[in-house]
Write an enzyme that holds these catalytic residues in place. Sequence first.
Site, PDB file in Angstrom:
ATOM      1  N   ASP A  14       0.851  -1.193   0.000  1.00  0.00           N
ATOM      2  CA  ASP A  14       0.000   0.000   0.000  1.00  0.00           C
ATOM      3  C   ASP A  14       0.885   1.241   0.000  1.00  0.00           C
ATOM      4  O   ASP A  14       1.674   1.452   0.926  1.00  0.00           O
ATOM      5  CB  ASP A  14      -0.899  -0.014   1.241  1.00  0.00           C
ATOM      6  CG  ASP A  14      -2.043   0.985   1.138  1.00  0.00           C
ATOM      7  OD1 ASP A  14      -2.028   1.819   0.215  1.00  0.00           O
ATOM      8  OD2 ASP A  14      -2.949   0.927   1.986  1.00  0.00           O
ATOM      9  N   ASP A 108      -3.516   2.599  -5.605  1.00  0.00           N
ATOM     10  CA  ASP A 108      -2.328   2.585  -4.745  1.00  0.00           C
ATOM     11  C   ASP A 108      -2.197   1.332  -3.883  1.00  0.00           C
ATOM     12  O   ASP A 108      -1.417   1.309  -2.926  1.00  0.00           O
ATOM     13  CB  ASP A 108      -2.313   3.822  -3.847  1.00  0.00           C
ATOM     14  CG  ASP A 108      -3.568   3.952  -2.990  1.00  0.00           C
ATOM     15  OD1 ASP A 108      -4.456   3.084  -3.104  1.00  0.00           O
ATOM     16  OD2 ASP A 108      -3.659   4.913  -2.206  1.00  0.00           O
ATOM     17  N   GLU A 109      -2.944   0.278  -4.210  1.00  0.00           N
ATOM     18  CA  GLU A 109      -2.894  -0.962  -3.435  1.00  0.00           C
ATOM     19  C   GLU A 109      -2.689  -2.169  -4.335  1.00  0.00           C
ATOM     20  O   GLU A 109      -3.294  -2.264  -5.410  1.00  0.00           O
ATOM     21  CB  GLU A 109      -4.190  -1.170  -2.658  1.00  0.00           C
ATOM     22  CG  GLU A 109      -4.354  -0.332  -1.422  1.00  0.00           C
ATOM     23  CD  GLU A 109      -5.596  -0.748  -0.666  1.00  0.00           C
ATOM     24  OE1 GLU A 109      -5.497  -1.643   0.207  1.00  0.00           O
ATOM     25  OE2 GLU A 109      -6.674  -0.191  -0.941  1.00  0.00           O
TER      26      GLU A 109
END
Length: 395
Positions: A14, A108-109
Amino acid sequence: MALESGRRFIAHFDLDSFFVSVERLKDPSLIGKPVIVGGLSDRGVVAACSYETRRFGVQSAMPMKTALRLCPSARVIKGDYASYTHYSRLVTEVIGEKAPVMEKASIDEFYIDLTGMDRFFGCSQYVSELKQKIVRETGLPISYALASNKLISKVATNEVKPNGQTEVPFSQERSFLAPLLIEKLPGVGQKTAATLRAMGADTIGSLSKIPLTTLQARFGKGGIELARKANGIDDSPVTAYSERKSISKEDTFPQDTADGAFLLETLVRLTESVAFQLRRHKKLTGCVAIKLRYSNFSTVSHQAMIEYTSSDDLLLSTAKGLFAKLYDKRQAVRLLGVRLSHLIEGNQQIGLFTDTTENIRLYQALDHIRQRFGTDAVFRATGHTLNSDGKKNEE
């Protein structure tokens, strides 16, 4: 060591305060200072905030006016989603080159399935070196956790952010979760948390002790899922990311047409339809494609990479630009289609950098109408001059 029966190795990566981190790459003077990314007016919305502002209670999706009241010293920056998309794709490339199976869960993960690799290469060492590679090649801070399933790895990552890393040993899932507040479980919002506290569950450990029949009686099928999560059980697979996944819609006309206005109106209607489907499935798109089939059955298409979005405005602008480049006015058209691909998970992010909270609520209200009464229940006036046969109304 040998792979234990049924054991999986799942890593969750993350990017830390992603939008803010990108802005700090562009302007290092922002490092260590309270930063808010979002609409510049006090009627705008917080798209992202630095950890320095979170200590004051600032949160994403909060009205900008509220955020600045909580943290008056915060530096407000208008979001640059093109840059965020660029860096997201850069991180995707770095992970994709090294990971056997990667799922891009959001902008973003990322989840990585390393099951079986422990036979040949230590998984702990692997993810540690991958983190170093991401930081080295992108300059972005990132946190990760290695565990036996996606649920535990995600919760563990959140516990060590920012710029942290951890591993939850196999068979220690329940003991890891037990002391954490119930809000730490994915999917447990304020309303559910309040109900669980009224039932005597403040922590995940106390939730795990509530009888399944009691949870089912209160939450229905959701009670079964709560019980599974509270006990650290998650069998969901890491779904390999593919840019080929798409949402599309096309119209074949009853009669071939060279009416440019009619074609443009159809384009608007199709684009709004696929955009609604995108948001309904809680996804963002990074690529728009237009397809035309002419009366002689020749088919042409053109696509454009865009910043990740689910916004009607951006998708319509891109679709119209592609159509203008592709359309040959000398030929009649028999089919027009719109396709959205390069899909990733992402909640409603319409206009977080420019729209007011009122505009965002308007979009959400329109989607609610479509959800209840059908895709064509409401749409822009430019797409509302077609009759049921796909022909223009003359009124």
